[in-house]
Design an enzyme around this catalytic site. Structure first.
Site, PDB file in Angstrom:
ATOM      1  N   ALA A  13       0.816  -1.216  -0.086  1.00  0.00           N
ATOM      2  CA  ALA A  13       0.047  -0.009  -0.018  1.00  0.00           C
ATOM      3  C   ALA A  13       0.847   1.078   0.051  1.00  0.00           C
ATOM      4  CB  ALA A  13      -1.101   0.124   1.101  1.00  0.00           C
ATOM      5  N   ILE A  16       8.167   0.774  -0.566  1.00  0.00           N
ATOM      6  CA  ILE A  16       8.843  -0.047  -1.452  1.00  0.00           C
ATOM      7  C   ILE A  16       7.897  -0.836  -1.993  1.00  0.00           C
ATOM      8  CG2 ILE A  16      10.477  -1.812  -1.633  1.00  0.00           C
ATOM      9  CD1 ILE A  16      11.957  -0.520   0.738  1.00  0.00           C
ATOM     10  N   ALA A  19       6.050   1.074  -4.585  1.00  0.00           N
ATOM     11  CA  ALA A  19       6.885   1.174  -5.991  1.00  0.00           C
ATOM     12  C   ALA A  19       7.153  -0.014  -6.764  1.00  0.00           C
ATOM     13  CB  ALA A  19       8.238   1.582  -5.412  1.00  0.00           C
ATOM     14  N   VAL A  64      -0.558 -10.058   7.561  1.00  0.00           N
ATOM     15  CA  VAL A  64       0.425 -11.175   6.991  1.00  0.00           C
ATOM     16  C   VAL A  64       0.604 -12.156   8.098  1.00  0.00           C
ATOM     17  CG1 VAL A  64       1.421 -10.061   4.980  1.00  0.00           C
ATOM     18  CG2 VAL A  64       2.441  -9.899   7.303  1.00  0.00           C
ATOM     19  N   TYR A 147      14.924  -6.419  14.562  1.00  0.00           N
ATOM     20  CA  TYR A 147      14.843  -6.073  13.219  1.00  0.00           C
ATOM     21  C   TYR A 147      16.062  -6.788  12.598  1.00  0.00           C
ATOM     22  CZ  TYR A 147      14.275  -3.328   8.897  1.00  0.00           C
ATOM     23  OH  TYR A 147      14.180  -2.781   7.583  1.00  0.00           O
ATOM     24  N   SER A 150      15.669 -10.500  12.303  1.00  0.00           N
ATOM     25  CA  SER A 150      14.776 -10.901  11.219  1.00  0.00           C
ATOM     26  C   SER A 150      15.296 -10.871   9.859  1.00  0.00           C
ATOM     27  CB  SER A 150      13.402  -9.964  11.621  1.00  0.00           C
ATOM     28  OG  SER A 150      13.709  -8.660  11.067  1.00  0.00           O
TER      29      SER A 150
HETATM   30  N1  NAI Z   1      12.853   1.992   4.485  1.00  0.00           N
HETATM   31  C1  NAI Z   1      13.918   1.595   4.725  1.00  0.00           C
HETATM   32  O1  NAI Z   1      14.834   2.095   4.908  1.00  0.00           O
HETATM   33  C2  NAI Z   1      14.235   0.006   4.391  1.00  0.00           C
HETATM   34  C3  NAI Z   1      13.103  -0.862   4.502  1.00  0.00           C
HETATM   35  N2  NAI Z   1      13.344  -2.099   4.300  1.00  0.00           N
HETATM   36  C4  NAI Z   1      12.286  -3.247   4.304  1.00  0.00           C
HETATM   37  O2  NAI Z   1      11.472  -2.813   3.062  1.00  0.00           O
HETATM   38  C5  NAI Z   1      10.188  -3.533   3.556  1.00  0.00           C
HETATM   39  C6  NAI Z   1       9.240  -2.317   3.047  1.00  0.00           C
HETATM   40  O3  NAI Z   1       9.416  -1.198   3.977  1.00  0.00           O
HETATM   41  P1  NAI Z   1       8.856   0.239   3.759  1.00  0.00           P
HETATM   42  O4  NAI Z   1       8.448   0.377   2.376  1.00  0.00           O
HETATM   43  O5  NAI Z   1      10.114   1.153   4.089  1.00  0.00           O
HETATM   44  O6  NAI Z   1       7.878   0.370   4.788  1.00  0.00           O
HETATM   45  P2  NAI Z   1       6.489   1.078   5.101  1.00  0.00           P
HETATM   46  O7  NAI Z   1       6.344   1.199   6.406  1.00  0.00           O
HETATM   47  O8  NAI Z   1       6.471   2.560   4.203  1.00  0.00           O
HETATM   48  O9  NAI Z   1       5.505   0.086   4.385  1.00  0.00           O
HETATM   49  C7  NAI Z   1       5.422  -1.234   4.840  1.00  0.00           C
HETATM   50  C8  NAI Z   1       3.962  -1.488   4.386  1.00  0.00           C
HETATM   51  O10 NAI Z   1       3.515  -2.901   4.989  1.00  0.00           O
HETATM   52  C9  NAI Z   1       2.171  -2.797   5.505  1.00  0.00           C
HETATM   53  N3  NAI Z   1       2.204  -3.958   6.776  1.00  0.00           N
HETATM   54  C10 NAI Z   1       2.928  -3.907   7.989  1.00  0.00           C
HETATM   55  N4  NAI Z   1       2.687  -4.696   8.762  1.00  0.00           N
HETATM   56  C11 NAI Z   1       1.738  -5.679   8.041  1.00  0.00           C
HETATM   57  C12 NAI Z   1       1.125  -6.592   8.363  1.00  0.00           C
HETATM   58  N5  NAI Z   1       1.279  -7.451   9.787  1.00  0.00           N
HETATM   59  N6  NAI Z   1       0.132  -7.268   7.474  1.00  0.00           N
HETATM   60  C13 NAI Z   1       0.158  -6.705   6.208  1.00  0.00           C
HETATM   61  N7  NAI Z   1       0.752  -5.392   5.952  1.00  0.00           N
HETATM   62  C14 NAI Z   1       1.546  -4.959   6.884  1.00  0.00           C
HETATM   63  C15 NAI Z   1       2.137  -1.594   6.138  1.00  0.00           C
HETATM   64  O11 NAI Z   1       0.641  -1.303   6.275  1.00  0.00           O
HETATM   65  C16 NAI Z   1       2.754  -0.549   4.727  1.00  0.00           C
HETATM   66  O12 NAI Z   1       1.806  -0.392   3.911  1.00  0.00           O
HETATM   67  C17 NAI Z   1      10.165  -3.791   4.838  1.00  0.00           C
HETATM   68  O13 NAI Z   1      10.269  -5.357   4.883  1.00  0.00           O
HETATM   69  C18 NAI Z   1      11.559  -3.025   5.536  1.00  0.00           C
HETATM   70  O14 NAI Z   1      11.921  -3.831   6.436  1.00  0.00           O
HETATM   71  C19 NAI Z   1      14.564  -2.766   3.843  1.00  0.00           C
HETATM   72  C20 NAI Z   1      15.678  -1.833   4.054  1.00  0.00           C
HETATM   73  C21 NAI Z   1      15.411  -0.388   4.299  1.00  0.00           C
HETATM   74  C1  LIG Z   2      22.207  -0.638   8.057  1.00  0.00           C
HETATM   75  C2  LIG Z   2      20.848  -0.776   8.114  1.00  0.00           C
HETATM   76  C3  LIG Z   2      19.919  -0.228   6.867  1.00  0.00           C
HETATM   77  C4  LIG Z   2      18.673  -0.480   6.485  1.00  0.00           C
HETATM   78  C5  LIG Z   2      17.897  -0.069   7.569  1.00  0.00           C
HETATM   79  C6  LIG Z   2      16.646  -0.640   7.503  1.00  0.00           C
HETATM   80  O1  LIG Z   2      16.286  -1.622   6.773  1.00  0.00           O
HETATM   81  C7  LIG Z   2      15.231   0.238   7.894  1.00  0.00           C
HETATM   82  C8  LIG Z   2      15.304   0.910   9.025  1.00  0.00           C
HETATM   83  C9  LIG Z   2      14.364   1.800   9.384  1.00  0.00           C
HETATM   84  C10 LIG Z   2      13.840   2.438  10.170  1.00  0.00           C
HETATM   85  C11 LIG Z   2      14.597   3.062  11.299  1.00  0.00           C
HETATM   86  C12 LIG Z   2      13.923   3.888  12.106  1.00  0.00           C
HETATM   87  C13 LIG Z   2      15.137   4.331  13.169  1.00  0.00           C
HETATM   88  C14 LIG Z   2      14.380   5.197  13.914  1.00  0.00           C
HETATM   89  C15 LIG Z   2      15.050   5.992  15.128  1.00  0.00           C
HETATM   90  O2  LIG Z   2      14.536   5.729  16.258  1.00  0.00           O
HETATM   91  C16 LIG Z   2      16.477   5.949  15.286  1.00  0.00           C
HETATM   92  O3  LIG Z   2      17.072   7.071  16.033  1.00  0.00           O
HETATM   93  C17 LIG Z   2      17.159   4.689  15.859  1.00  0.00           C
HETATM   94  C18 LIG Z   2      18.482   4.875  15.216  1.00  0.00           C
HETATM   95  C19 LIG Z   2      19.247   3.707  15.743  1.00  0.00           C
HETATM   96  C20 LIG Z   2      19.200   2.811  16.961  1.00  0.00           C
HETATM   97  C21 LIG Z   2      20.488   2.965  17.560  1.00  0.00           C
HETATM   98  C22 LIG Z   2      20.367   2.872  19.186  1.00  0.00           C
HETATM   99  O4  LIG Z   2      19.153   2.796  19.384  1.00  0.00           O
HETATM  100  O5  LIG Z   2      21.433   2.858  19.736  1.00  0.00           O
END
Ligand code: NAI
Ligand SMILES: CC/C=C\CC(=O)/C=C/C=C\C=C\C=C\[C@@H](O)[C@@H](O)C/C=C\CCC(=O)O
Length: 251
Positions: A13, A16, A19, A64, A147, A150
């Site tokens: 929704a 990523i 997109a 999910v 995280y 996982s």
């Molecule tokens: N944004 C980032 O920096 C990064 C994200 N990722 C991974 O990419 C994936 C997508 O992340 P984003 O697009 O950034 O997140 P986002 O928070 O923008 O989107 C996540 C979507 O998943 C849905 N969702 C969450 N829990 C759910 C559940 N229990 N059942 C069904 N739908 C659920 C949410 O409603 C939302 O639409 C995640 O697995 C995240 O860990 C990986 C690396 C970096």
């Molecule tokens: C190398 C990591 C690559 C990707 C990260 C990823 O998959 C997704 C991250 C998504 C969200 C992160 C949110 C962080 C929120 C804030 O609370 C930060 O300030 C926390 C930052 C680091 C935690 C370190 C600490 O608590 O000591």
């Protein structure tokens, strides 16, 4: 490129997943989006239906982690589109205090969806599953162990399945920090620690860059068991692994 193929994208929704759904649709696939957020799912699917046609987009509201709902979602996808060829396990959360919930959504759910999808993919000659892991699976984040665990687990699951499953490819993508609502409320300033970390990694990735990698892992039939990393400085690069037998010889 993907016409006649049908994909399930979890968490499609926004961010990523959105997109990726859009790029899959642009590539000719039909897409079923499974998402927990009823409002976002409805807005997104309405928009995608206007853009790509009502017959190519299926909206399925579900959590999910709810196995019964997930099975229903795959059954509905097969009934609606005629096949399930592609699964993108994308839904994920980061919530350091809720470690069990994080493992359930980020690791248990993609495993369950993969096993379920495999049943529905029987008969597909192009079956492929892409798991959205993270660079956090390599660079363990201090204070966010559930995280990181996982995502390491999801990488291992992907590689293991790729070696033992005939007829279905398994790959995963590991992006670093990407500009999506997962980082914080859109429009709101990021917290200072996160801003510092993002500057260190060389800025934020765009969700469209990640989706490009996901679609590459889907469309390139030579790729199986691959772990595609994506970072602002190095762009796309594959992690290199020894085979299981080679690893044993080095133990
Ligand atoms: N944004 C980032 O920096 C990064 C994200 N990722 C991974 O990419 C994936 C997508 O992340 P984003 O697009 O950034 O997140 P986002 O928070 O923008 O989107 C996540 C979507 O998943 C849905 N969702 C969450 N829990 C759910 C559940 N229990 N059942 C069904 N739908 C659920 C949410 O409603 C939302 O639409 C995640 O697995 C995240 O860990 C990986 C690396 C970096
Ligand atoms: C190398 C990591 C690559 C990707 C990260 C990823 O998959 C997704 C991250 C998504 C969200 C992160 C949110 C962080 C929120 C804030 O609370 C930060 O300030 C926390 C930052 C680091 C935690 C370190 C600490 O608590 O000591």
């Amino acid at each position: 490129m993907l016409s006649e193929q049908s994909a399930v994208v979890t968490g499609g929704a926004q961010g990523i997943g959105l997109a990726t759904s859009r790029l899959l649709l642009q590539s000719g696939a039909k897409v079923a989006i499974f998402d927990l957020s009823k409002d976002k799912l409805s807005t997104t699917c309405d928009e995608l239906k206007r853009e790509f046609g009502t017959d190519r987009v299926l909206s399925f509201h579900c959590d999910v982690t709810d196995e019964e709902q997930v099975v229903k979602g795959f059954a509905l996808t097969k009934e609606t589109f005629g096949s399930v060829d592609i699964l993108v396990n994308n839904a994920g959360i980061t919530s350091p205090k809720e470690w069990k919930k994080t493992l359930l959504i980020n690791l248990h759910a993609p495993m369950f969806a993969s096993y379920t999808a495999m049943e529905y993919m029987k008969g597909s000659s192009k079956a492929v599953i892409v798991n959205v892991a993270s660079m956090a699976g390599f660079c363990a984040i201090p204070g966010n162990e559930s995280y990181s665990a996982s995502k390491s687990g999801l990488i291992a699951f992907t590689r293991s399945m790729a070696q033992s499953t005939e007829g279905i490819r398994f790959n995963c993508i590991c992006p670093s920090y990407t500009d999506t609502p997962l980082l914080g409320e859109p429009g709101k300033e990021l917290d200072s620690t996160l801003s510092f970390i993002i500057e260190k990694q060389g800025g934020l990735l765009k969700p469209e860059q990640v989706s490009e990698g996901i679609v590459r892992l889907i469309t390139d039939a030579s790729l199986n068991g691959q772990v595609l990393k994506l970072t602002p400085r190095k762009g796309f690069h594959f992690e290199k692994y020894d085979s299981f037998m080679e690893s044993l010889e080095k133990l």
